[in-house]
Design an enzyme around this catalytic site. Structure first.
Site, mmCIF file in Angstrom:
data_model
loop_
_atom_site.group_PDB
_atom_site.id
_atom_site.type_symbol
_atom_site.label_atom_id
_atom_site.label_comp_id
_atom_site.label_asym_id
_atom_site.label_seq_id
_atom_site.Cartn_x
_atom_site.Cartn_y
_atom_site.Cartn_z
ATOM 1 N N HIS A 119 0.835 -1.201 0.000
ATOM 2 C CA HIS A 119 0.000 0.000 0.000
ATOM 3 C C HIS A 119 0.865 1.244 0.000
ATOM 4 O O HIS A 119 2.019 1.235 0.449
ATOM 5 C CB HIS A 119 -0.946 0.018 1.205
ATOM 6 C CG HIS A 119 -0.279 0.357 2.511
ATOM 7 N ND1 HIS A 119 -0.140 1.651 2.965
ATOM 8 C CD2 HIS A 119 0.289 -0.431 3.459
ATOM 9 C CE1 HIS A 119 0.480 1.647 4.134
ATOM 10 N NE2 HIS A 119 0.756 0.396 4.456
ATOM 11 N N CYS A 120 0.300 2.330 -0.538
ATOM 12 C CA CYS A 120 0.947 3.638 -0.464
ATOM 13 C C CYS A 120 0.109 4.501 0.468
ATOM 14 O O CYS A 120 -0.500 3.998 1.409
ATOM 15 C CB CYS A 120 1.096 4.253 -1.850
ATOM 16 S SG CYS A 120 -0.463 4.523 -2.712
ATOM 17 N N ALA A 121 0.034 5.782 0.220
ATOM 18 C CA ALA A 121 -0.667 6.677 1.138
ATOM 19 C C ALA A 121 -2.173 6.492 1.109
ATOM 20 O O ALA A 121 -2.850 6.715 2.113
ATOM 21 C CB ALA A 121 -0.325 8.127 0.807
ATOM 22 N N ARG B 147 -3.791 3.897 -1.339
ATOM 23 C CA ARG B 147 -4.248 2.787 -2.173
ATOM 24 C C ARG B 147 -3.647 1.451 -1.770
ATOM 25 O O ARG B 147 -2.499 1.376 -1.340
ATOM 26 C CB ARG B 147 -3.877 3.032 -3.644
ATOM 27 C CG ARG B 147 -4.068 4.435 -4.098
ATOM 28 C CD ARG B 147 -3.527 4.650 -5.497
ATOM 29 N NE ARG B 147 -3.291 6.070 -5.722
ATOM 30 C CZ ARG B 147 -3.129 6.633 -6.897
ATOM 31 N NH1 ARG B 147 -3.162 5.893 -7.977
ATOM 32 N NH2 ARG B 147 -2.928 7.919 -7.008
#
Length: 616
Positions: free
Chosen positions: A26-28, A30
């Site tokens: 995951h990113c910030a 998504r």
């Protein structure tokens, strides 16, 4: 049971089940899935889920946009699916070309700064020799030349570290392999023309100083050898048996096969480029001058970096760097024209600062803030870069070391014979690139006055003090959110807000409140004001790929902050050089809880100025 367990189960089901998932991280905002077969996924059903903002399929990834709660959803997805937690660097890229670009960027990015500094020092020495202030037999020259040349001579050692790290091997084993390639006794034998055998097998002695490809291939093989023995040796002895076996196998193999084959490949690559350049030097440099900025925007310029370094190592010169210089000043000329034509003081201010930054090789503020949004000036900058490239090609300009950007690359274009027309070609080309792009932009581009700008009319700025204010978290220029080249932000799916082109690498608290989430990659931070407004500050696009490199967090989850407190610092120049767009979306993620979220500012902004008003 976690409140996100049901959502996690639904997500796994609609991405085709856990057996369809290769990996997930995951990113910030998504969840980024790598699926075995995207046809088995059901993005439309996922988009209708209350806990999902939208779904994006891009770059070989199936991205489920969650918002600020993505870390918690990710934990439940991993638990429900039995997946391994993974960093984005371990993610498999789609296609051979994408993987190649990723590998090149990962290996060369850490050393570009020191390499540029060493190249500049070599350029300075060339200037001092050309002016007669130093000679090559003077002690001062010898000491400074050692400082300037050390990185290039011992390049296999340095690349051994970064390549091994990229391939998942032990960086110090990579350094040892590189050190073996330039070991003094073997270098002396090669220089004396002596022969060498290993277990009665003949060793082809070659010069590996400044080489690139042999050590990269050797560290790749070493990483596989390390993996093999790590799986088959007891942990009590693994720390020393695996390095021993890797060195025992890879170093001889490199001298016997990998090194000679890779060296011949390096020479073939350099000779191939020289052949193409020889067909038409003018066209070759003009092409780079025209399209370099486009390559940078898509991250494709990394494919040329090893060619530049290889040319310098094998041929002793490179001409791609000349085209890069012309491309830079093409954009500078267009930016200067916009600055002179602009009636808006904010545009003039941004243009002035962007022009100065461009002279020193940092063109992103000019491109993303001025020339690209106006389209024609960006094209005129490309034409100017091509014109400068024509001059460089006609006069035989080349670089003789890896230097800096912008004007800092000029000193490395002084040949060993001293100042001549090939060097002056760099100066003349810079002027031509600037003048051509400036003239085209000034004559053919119409700069719209602020009161005539459709974007300002469609997004009115509030001037009275209504609603809850949100101050700018970064210093830079405010642009409309729909200009961001990421549909998750530009579509408003994450919420309403603005985007800011940062001019310094500091993120400040936009209000009094608390830190909801500071991501491990430190590229994004979620905040909640005392009045309940939730804001996401996302520095750059896809900067999660940097895994925290060039970022430093100064706060932690749950920490109270005051407006103006420093939250995160980041190296704006390094992130830009790594090929990432630094535009920073500032999003009110709980927009749905309010009547509206309206922008209050356009153009250049300071951190203490309001950029949004949240209407209850």
């Amino acid at each position: 049971m976690s409140q996100y367990k049901a959502l996690a189960d639904d997500i796994i089901r609609h991405v085709g089940g856990k057996d369809n998932v290769k990996s997930v991280f995951h990113c910030a905002t998504r969840l980024r899935f790598k699926l075995k077969d995207e046809k088995k996924a059901d993005p439309e059903t996922l988009k209708q889920h209350d806990g999902v903002i939208t779904v994006v399929q891009s770059g070989g990834q199936f991205q489920v946009v969650i918002g600020n709660n993505v870390p918690y959803v990710y934990q439940d997805v991993v638990a429900a699916g039995g997946f391994q937690t993974s960093s984005n660097e371990e993610e498999e890229k789609t296609g051979v070309f994408n993987r190649l670009i990723d590998v090149i960027a990962g290996i060369f990015t850490p050393i570009l700064g020191p390499m540029a500094g060493s190249g500049l020092l070599k350029g300075l020495l060339a200037i001092l020799v050309a002016l007669g202030l130093l000679t090559q037999d003077m002690g001062t020259y010898i000491v400074l030349n050692a400082a300037a040349d050390a990185l290039f001579y011992f390049l296999p050692v340095i690349l051994g570290h970064s390549a091994a790290k990229k391939f998942g091997g032990n960086p110090y084993i990579g350094m040892i392999i590189g050190g073996a390639l330039v070991y003094p006794a073997i270098v002396a034998m090669q220089g004396a023309g002596e022969t060498l055998t290993f277990l009665n097998l003949p060793v082809v002695l070659m010069s590996y100083a400044s080489s690139v490809i042999p050590i990269i291939l050797a560290t790749y093989v070493s990483s596989k050898v390390e993996t093999f023995f790590n799986k088959r040796t007891h942990e009590a002895v693994r720390n020393f048996t695996t390095p021993m076996m890797a060195l025992l196998i890879v170093v001889p193999l490199t001298f016997l096969a990998i090194g000679p084959v890779a060296t011949y490949a390096s020479q073939g690559l350099a000779n191939g480029y020289s052949f193409l350049y020889g067909l038409s030097p003018i066209v070759a440099i003009a092409f780079i001058g025209a399209f370099w900025q486009v390559l940078v925007m898509f991250g494709l310029h990394w494919g040329l970096v090893p060619i530049v370094i290889n040319n310098l190592a094998v041929v002793g010169m490179d001409t791609i760097v000349v085209g890069v210089l012309m491309a830079t000043f093409g954009q500078v000329g267009a930016t200067l024209a916009i600055t002179l034509k602009a009636r808006d003081p904010k545009t003039k201010g941004l243009g002035t600062s962007s022009s100065i930054a461009g002279v020193f090789g940092i063109t992103e503020p000019a491109i993303y803030g001025l020339t690209l949004p106006r389209k024609k000036p960006f094209v005129f900058g490309m034409i100017g870069g091509a014109a400068g490239g024509v001059v460089g090609g006609m006069l035989g300009t080349a670089a003789y070391a890896m230097g800096g950007l912008g004007v800092f690359s000029v000193p490395v274009m002084i040949p060993a014979t001293g100042l001549d027309m090939t060097f002056y070609g760099a100066l003349i080309g810079m002027v031509v690139a600037t003048v051509v792009s400036f003239g085209l932009t000034y004559v053919l581009h119409k700069e719209v006055a602020p009161t005539e700008t459709p974007r300002v009319e469609s997004a009115p700025v509030l001037t009275d003090h209504v609603g809850t204010p949100v101050s700018s978290p970064v210093k830079g220029e405010v642009v409309a959110l729909d200009t961001v080249r990421d549909e998750v932000f530009s579509s408003g799916a994450m919420g309403k807000g603005v985007a800011i082109m940062p001019s310094e690498g500091v993120v400040y608290a936009p209000f009094d409140g608390e830190v909801i989430t500071i991501f491990q990659s430190k590229h994004a931070i979620g905040l909640r004001s005392d009045s309940g407004v939730e804001v996401l500050v996302h520095v750059g696009l896809d900067t999660v790929q940097l895994e925290g490199q060039h970022f430093e967090a100064h706060v932690e989850n749950g920490q109270r902050v005051k407006a103006g407190d420093v939250l995160v610092t980041f190296d704006l120049e390094a992130i830009t050089k790594a090929g990432y767009d630094t535009i920073t979306p500032v999003i009110v993620t709980n927009t749905g809880n309010y009547l509206d979220v309206l922008p209050t500012h356009v153009g250049v902004v300071e951190p203490n100025h309001d950029v949004l008003r949240v209407l209850a």
